[in-house]
Design an enzyme around this catalytic site. Structure first.
Site, mmCIF file in Angstrom:
data_model
loop_
_atom_site.group_PDB
_atom_site.id
_atom_site.type_symbol
_atom_site.label_atom_id
_atom_site.label_comp_id
_atom_site.label_asym_id
_atom_site.label_seq_id
_atom_site.Cartn_x
_atom_site.Cartn_y
_atom_site.Cartn_z
ATOM 1 N N PRO A 1 -68.029 88.679 -40.866
ATOM 2 C CG PRO A 1 -68.203 86.684 -39.669
ATOM 3 C CD PRO A 1 -69.034 87.762 -40.298
ATOM 4 C CG ASP B 1 -71.991 85.661 -52.735
ATOM 5 O OD1 ASP B 1 -72.763 84.897 -53.349
ATOM 6 O OD2 ASP B 1 -71.108 85.252 -51.957
ATOM 7 C CE LYS C 1 -73.282 84.333 -49.316
ATOM 8 N NZ LYS C 1 -72.751 82.950 -49.291
ATOM 9 C CB ALA D 1 -62.045 85.050 -45.743
ATOM 10 N N GLY E 1 -67.618 83.232 -45.610
ATOM 11 C CA GLY E 1 -68.719 82.565 -46.298
ATOM 12 C C GLY E 1 -70.042 83.286 -46.160
#
Length: 320
Positions: free
Chosen positions: A112, A154, A20, A114, A116
């Protein structure tokens, strides 16, 4: 007369779940419990994690990383023990499933680490759905979402997908009826940022400036209107991320990445969540592909994606 032994039939359920980006992120002051209230617009994008859950005769949970992962697995530190979110998701499902077996989780990493973008949360969401199917638990999406919230803020969104407004610590989700596509280029970094450290840095910057942040109560309705209409131009003027300056404070190169992106044709750019992934907004799919190619020629790791996309879903279910 001897009864023939029943042969164990292994089965693999494969699920994909999206990463996201935060199209907007308003962050309130630090609460007494150490968390921050947020108001955010989440957009699920076409960069997916995959989890293959295979039943095993041996009790317990094991985790491995697939060689099909597009990340450099030697360069990232991904735990494969009980601290892994996917492992924890399988453990929660085993607790509520009457027919749980041992399970092996093979994770294909593309989002990826870490960065975000909620890659670990996507792994957890995919694992919940895979184990629910593998063990015939029969949980509803609402019940799975409740378990997802126990794993992290999340995780429920990766299960849901699409576009949503997140309040509380991001776990109070309201689906947004915004199905028109927007096109983005994600520029990934060769380093990660600790989400708690980014929040602590924001607190420190605010304290130094004497800023008293307000509790967020909702998101800008203009952002939702722009997403509903697929209006990239309108959206470009109202992207916001309160964490961005803290991420740049910790990783000043992100400011350069944003500048390079906009100088090569992005109509706007934003650090996604706590970073360090940068999301660059493009006019359309053609512009996004061209921008990604240009940035790759600049030595950046860039790929074109679109959103919204659906949340976690089963892509195969195979008896071995």
């Amino acid at each position: 007369m001897n009864t023939p032994a029943v042969r164990f039939a292994a089965r693999t359920v494969r699920v994909k779940a999206p990463g996201k980006i935060n199209v907007s992120l308003d962050v309130g002051p630090r609460r007494p419990d150490g968390y921050h209230s947020v108001a955010s617009v989440y957009l699920a994008v076409s960069l997916y994690e995959e989890v293959a859950a295979t039943s095993t005769e041996t009790p317990g949970i094991t985790v491995s990383l697939s060689p099909d992962s597009t990340l450099d697995l030697d360069a990232v530190d991904i735990p494969l023990d009980a601290s892994n979110l996917a492992y924890r998701a399988a453990a929660i499902m085993a607790d509520v499933s009457e027919h749980a077996t041992g399970v092996h989780l093979e994770i294909t990493k593309r989002v990826p680490v870490a960065g975000g973008m909620g890659g670990g949360s996507a792994d957890a969401a995919a694992t919940l759905l895979a184990c629910d199917a593998l063990w015939n638990s029969g949980l509803s999406r609402e019940e799975l979402a409740h378990l997802a919230a126990e794993l992290g803020a999340d995780v429920p969104f990766s299960l849901l997908g699409g576009t949503a407004v997140g309040l509380g610590v991001g776990d109070q989700l309201s689906p947004a009826l915004a199905k028109a596509k927007t096109h983005w280029v994600l520029v990934t970094a060769d380093f990660g940022l600790s989400t708690p450290e980014v929040f602590r840095t924001l607190d420190r910057l605010r304290e130094a400036e004497g800023v008293d942040a307000d509790e967020p109560t909702g998101v800008d309705p203009n952002i939702l209107a722009a997403l509903r209409g697929g209006d990239a131009d309108a959206l470009s003027r109202i992207l916001v991320n309160d964490l961005q300056r803290a991420s740049i404070e910790l990783a000043p190169s992100l400011r350069d990445t944003l500048g390079i992106g906009e100088s090569h044709g992005a109509i706007a750019g934003i650090v996604s969540g706590s970073g360090p992934t940068v999301a660059l907004l493009a006019d359309d799919s053609v512009a996004a592909e061209a921008l990604a190619e240009d940035l790759q020629h600049q030595g950046l790791s860039a790929l074109a994606v679109h959103g919204p996309v659906p949340g976690a879903r089963i892509i195969s279910d195979t008896l071995l």
